[in-house]
Write an enzyme that holds these catalytic residues in place. Structure first.
Site, PDB file in Angstrom:
ATOM      1  N   GLY A  50       0.765  -1.245   0.000  1.00 52.54           N
ATOM      2  CA  GLY A  50       0.000   0.000   0.000  1.00 52.54           C
ATOM      3  C   GLY A  50       0.794   1.292   0.000  1.00 52.54           C
ATOM      4  O   GLY A  50       0.319   2.319  -0.465  1.00 52.54           O
ATOM      5  N   GLU A 104       3.909   3.941   6.102  1.00 52.86           N
ATOM      6  CA  GLU A 104       2.670   3.163   5.947  1.00 52.86           C
ATOM      7  C   GLU A 104       1.663   3.929   5.106  1.00 52.86           C
ATOM      8  O   GLU A 104       1.658   5.166   5.096  1.00 52.86           O
ATOM      9  CB  GLU A 104       2.054   2.910   7.333  1.00 52.86           C
ATOM     10  CG  GLU A 104       2.515   1.632   8.000  1.00 52.86           C
ATOM     11  CD  GLU A 104       1.793   0.394   7.476  1.00 52.86           C
ATOM     12  OE1 GLU A 104       1.252   0.413   6.348  1.00 52.86           O
ATOM     13  OE2 GLU A 104       1.781  -0.611   8.204  1.00 52.86           O
ATOM     14  N   ASP A 105       0.779   3.192   4.442  1.00 56.81           N
ATOM     15  CA  ASP A 105      -0.298   3.836   3.687  1.00 56.81           C
ATOM     16  C   ASP A 105      -1.373   4.388   4.614  1.00 56.81           C
ATOM     17  O   ASP A 105      -1.802   5.526   4.482  1.00 56.81           O
ATOM     18  CB  ASP A 105      -0.899   2.861   2.661  1.00 56.81           C
ATOM     19  CG  ASP A 105      -1.315   1.521   3.273  1.00 56.81           C
ATOM     20  OD1 ASP A 105      -1.063   1.281   4.474  1.00 56.81           O
ATOM     21  OD2 ASP A 105      -1.900   0.699   2.534  1.00 56.81           O
ATOM     22  N   ASP A 108      -5.555   2.234  10.498  1.00 57.20           N
ATOM     23  CA  ASP A 108      -6.997   2.112  10.725  1.00 57.20           C
ATOM     24  C   ASP A 108      -7.176   1.791  12.216  1.00 57.20           C
ATOM     25  O   ASP A 108      -7.156   2.699  13.042  1.00 57.20           O
ATOM     26  CB  ASP A 108      -7.480   0.987   9.775  1.00 57.20           C
ATOM     27  CG  ASP A 108      -8.986   0.895   9.659  1.00 57.20           C
ATOM     28  OD1 ASP A 108      -9.654   0.950  10.697  1.00 57.20           O
ATOM     29  OD2 ASP A 108      -9.497   0.754   8.540  1.00 57.20           O
ATOM     30  N   LYS A 136      -7.349   7.003  10.274  1.00 54.56           N
ATOM     31  CA  LYS A 136      -8.774   7.099  10.604  1.00 54.56           C
ATOM     32  C   LYS A 136      -8.873   7.264  12.121  1.00 54.56           C
ATOM     33  O   LYS A 136      -8.905   6.272  12.856  1.00 54.56           O
ATOM     34  CB  LYS A 136      -9.504   5.830  10.154  1.00 54.56           C
ATOM     35  CG  LYS A 136      -9.560   5.642   8.641  1.00 54.56           C
ATOM     36  CD  LYS A 136     -10.285   4.351   8.272  1.00 54.56           C
ATOM     37  CE  LYS A 136     -10.298   4.139   6.770  1.00 54.56           C
ATOM     38  NZ  LYS A 136     -10.814   2.794   6.404  1.00 54.56           N
ATOM     39  N   PHE A 157     -14.334   3.319   3.873  1.00 54.90           N
ATOM     40  CA  PHE A 157     -13.376   2.569   3.077  1.00 54.90           C
ATOM     41  C   PHE A 157     -12.957   3.405   1.870  1.00 54.90           C
ATOM     42  O   PHE A 157     -13.802   3.963   1.165  1.00 54.90           O
ATOM     43  CB  PHE A 157     -13.971   1.236   2.613  1.00 54.90           C
ATOM     44  CG  PHE A 157     -12.956   0.355   1.961  1.00 54.90           C
ATOM     45  CD1 PHE A 157     -12.052  -0.372   2.726  1.00 54.90           C
ATOM     46  CD2 PHE A 157     -12.887   0.255   0.576  1.00 54.90           C
ATOM     47  CE1 PHE A 157     -11.093  -1.173   2.123  1.00 54.90           C
ATOM     48  CE2 PHE A 157     -11.936  -0.545  -0.033  1.00 54.90           C
ATOM     49  CZ  PHE A 157     -11.035  -1.259   0.744  1.00 54.90           C
ATOM     50  N   ILE A 158     -11.659   3.501   1.641  1.00 56.49           N
ATOM     51  CA  ILE A 158     -11.153   4.322   0.538  1.00 56.49           C
ATOM     52  C   ILE A 158     -10.182   3.524  -0.344  1.00 56.49           C
ATOM     53  O   ILE A 158      -9.626   2.514   0.093  1.00 56.49           O
ATOM     54  CB  ILE A 158     -10.437   5.591   1.058  1.00 56.49           C
ATOM     55  CG1 ILE A 158      -9.340   5.212   2.077  1.00 56.49           C
ATOM     56  CG2 ILE A 158     -11.401   6.567   1.701  1.00 56.49           C
ATOM     57  CD1 ILE A 158      -8.033   5.783   1.708  1.00 56.49           C
ATOM     58  N   ASP A 164      -5.983  -0.303  -2.121  1.00 53.46           N
ATOM     59  CA  ASP A 164      -6.757  -1.119  -3.055  1.00 53.46           C
ATOM     60  C   ASP A 164      -8.074  -1.616  -2.476  1.00 53.46           C
ATOM     61  O   ASP A 164      -8.261  -1.661  -1.254  1.00 53.46           O
ATOM     62  CB  ASP A 164      -5.944  -2.351  -3.455  1.00 53.46           C
ATOM     63  CG  ASP A 164      -5.857  -3.369  -2.325  1.00 53.46           C
ATOM     64  OD1 ASP A 164      -5.450  -2.968  -1.201  1.00 53.46           O
ATOM     65  OD2 ASP A 164      -6.221  -4.530  -2.534  1.00 53.46           O
ATOM     66  N   ARG A 170      -5.005   0.741  -6.797  1.00 54.86           N
ATOM     67  CA  ARG A 170      -3.735   1.254  -6.261  1.00 54.86           C
ATOM     68  C   ARG A 170      -3.105   2.310  -7.166  1.00 54.86           C
ATOM     69  O   ARG A 170      -2.352   3.169  -6.736  1.00 54.86           O
ATOM     70  CB  ARG A 170      -2.718   0.115  -6.105  1.00 54.86           C
ATOM     71  CG  ARG A 170      -3.091  -0.916  -5.060  1.00 54.86           C
ATOM     72  CD  ARG A 170      -1.880  -1.800  -4.743  1.00 54.86           C
ATOM     73  NE  ARG A 170      -2.241  -3.025  -4.042  1.00 54.86           N
ATOM     74  CZ  ARG A 170      -2.421  -3.101  -2.731  1.00 54.86           C
ATOM     75  NH1 ARG A 170      -2.291  -2.026  -1.976  1.00 54.86           N
ATOM     76  NH2 ARG A 170      -2.732  -4.256  -2.166  1.00 54.86           N
TER      77      ARG A 170
HETATM   78  P1  IMP Z   1      -5.214  -1.661  10.700  1.00 56.59           P
HETATM   79  O1  IMP Z   1      -4.399  -2.863  11.095  1.00 56.59           O
HETATM   80  O2  IMP Z   1      -6.661  -1.809  11.139  1.00 56.59           O
HETATM   81  O3  IMP Z   1      -4.611  -0.358  11.174  1.00 56.59           O
HETATM   82  O4  IMP Z   1      -5.319  -1.657   9.138  1.00 56.59           O
HETATM   83  C1  IMP Z   1      -4.280  -1.282   8.333  1.00 56.59           C
HETATM   84  C2  IMP Z   1      -4.308  -1.976   6.995  1.00 56.59           C
HETATM   85  O5  IMP Z   1      -5.632  -2.263   6.538  1.00 56.59           O
HETATM   86  C3  IMP Z   1      -3.715  -1.042   5.956  1.00 56.59           C
HETATM   87  O6  IMP Z   1      -2.328  -1.240   5.833  1.00 56.59           O
HETATM   88  C4  IMP Z   1      -4.483  -1.368   4.707  1.00 56.59           C
HETATM   89  O7  IMP Z   1      -3.833  -2.410   4.007  1.00 56.59           O
HETATM   90  C5  IMP Z   1      -5.818  -1.849   5.202  1.00 56.59           C
HETATM   91  N1  IMP Z   1      -6.848  -0.772   5.175  1.00 56.59           N
HETATM   92  C6  IMP Z   1      -7.374  -0.134   6.238  1.00 56.59           C
HETATM   93  N2  IMP Z   1      -8.295   0.774   5.853  1.00 56.59           N
HETATM   94  C7  IMP Z   1      -8.341   0.704   4.492  1.00 56.59           C
HETATM   95  C8  IMP Z   1      -9.108   1.412   3.496  1.00 56.59           C
HETATM   96  O8  IMP Z   1      -9.960   2.285   3.760  1.00 56.59           O
HETATM   97  N3  IMP Z   1      -8.871   1.073   2.198  1.00 56.59           N
HETATM   98  C9  IMP Z   1      -7.948   0.125   1.841  1.00 56.59           C
HETATM   99  N4  IMP Z   1      -7.219  -0.557   2.741  1.00 56.59           N
HETATM  100  C10 IMP Z   1      -7.418  -0.276   4.058  1.00 56.59           C
HETATM  101 MG    MG Z   2      -0.856  -1.683   4.366  1.00 60.79          MG
END
Ligand code: IMP
Ligand code: MG
Length: 180
Positions: A50, A104-105, A108, A136, A157-158, A164, A170
């Site tokens: 990402g 990081e992208d 969440d 977020k 969700f984006i 992606d 992407r």
């Molecule tokens: P976390 O572990 O909940 O912080 O999620 C992080 C990972 O979930 C990111 O590195 C993304 O790969 C994926 N992710 C979280 N939110 C989104 C979104 O809105 N769109 C696409 N991928 C997401």
């Molecule tokens: Mg990621």
């Protein structure tokens, strides 16, 4: 194009490329302020897939000597242990006593970054900081310090700018949000 269809879902334009890249440039200024003049050479660690677009854009604005590497997080169930074992794939650099800036992208819930941070600590770095394109804030549940955040977004969700939906999106230069 203000709406696009990806697989079975429709997305609406949320952030223009120019706005995203202005935020990245502002973020780079903060990182430069913190690291310029230091004697050490920090290592940016971009987490694939990402973050590839964010990392490329961010690095163009970095003004101190630095290195960049790309890693993937792989998670699997150990045969004899309970719970997940996490491994960094692609890591060829020695991290002992180095200043690491994770790229990081999106953060969440923070679960992914938390796991990565715990994994990185096993390599005894001097310091670990995080630069993320997106956060977020309404969902983030962890206590880890999020050092550099370019953009804060609502809990939708984006896709786009590296992110992606089932493999697609992407390549988009703008960021789109899911229409429910
Ligand atoms: P976390 O572990 O909940 O912080 O999620 C992080 C990972 O979930 C990111 O590195 C993304 O790969 C994926 N992710 C979280 N939110 C989104 C979104 O809105 N769109 C696409 N991928 C997401
Ligand atoms: Mg990621």
């Amino acid at each position: 194009m203000d709406t696009i269809k990806v697989h079975d879902k429709t997305f609406r334009l949320m952030l223009h490329n120019a706005e995203i890249e202005r935020a990245i440039s502002d973020l780079a200024t903060k990182i430069n302020d913190d690291f310029c003049g230091q004697q050490t050479v920090p290592l940016f660690l971009s987490v694939l897939n990402g973050s590839f677009m964010f990392a490329a854009q961010l690095m163009k604005h970095i003004r101190f000597p630095c290195e960049i590497s790309f890693v993937k997080l792989a998670s699997y169930h150990g045969e004899h242990s309970t719970g997940n074992v996490t491994e960094l794939i692609g890591l060829s650099d020695i991290l002992i006593d180095r200043d690491i800036i994770v790229v990081e992208d999106i953060v969440d819930t923070g679960k992914t970054y938390g796991t990565l941070l715990e994994t990185l600590k096993r390599y005894s770095p001097k310091s670990v900081k995080l630069a993320t394109l997106l956060l977020k804030p309404d969902v983030y549940q962890k206590e880890y310090t999020l050092d550099y955040v370019a953009l804060r977004i609502p809990n939708n969700f984006i896709i786009g700018y590296g992110l992606d939906y089932n493999g697609l999106g992407r390549n988009l230069g703008d960021i789109y949000t899911l229409i429910k």
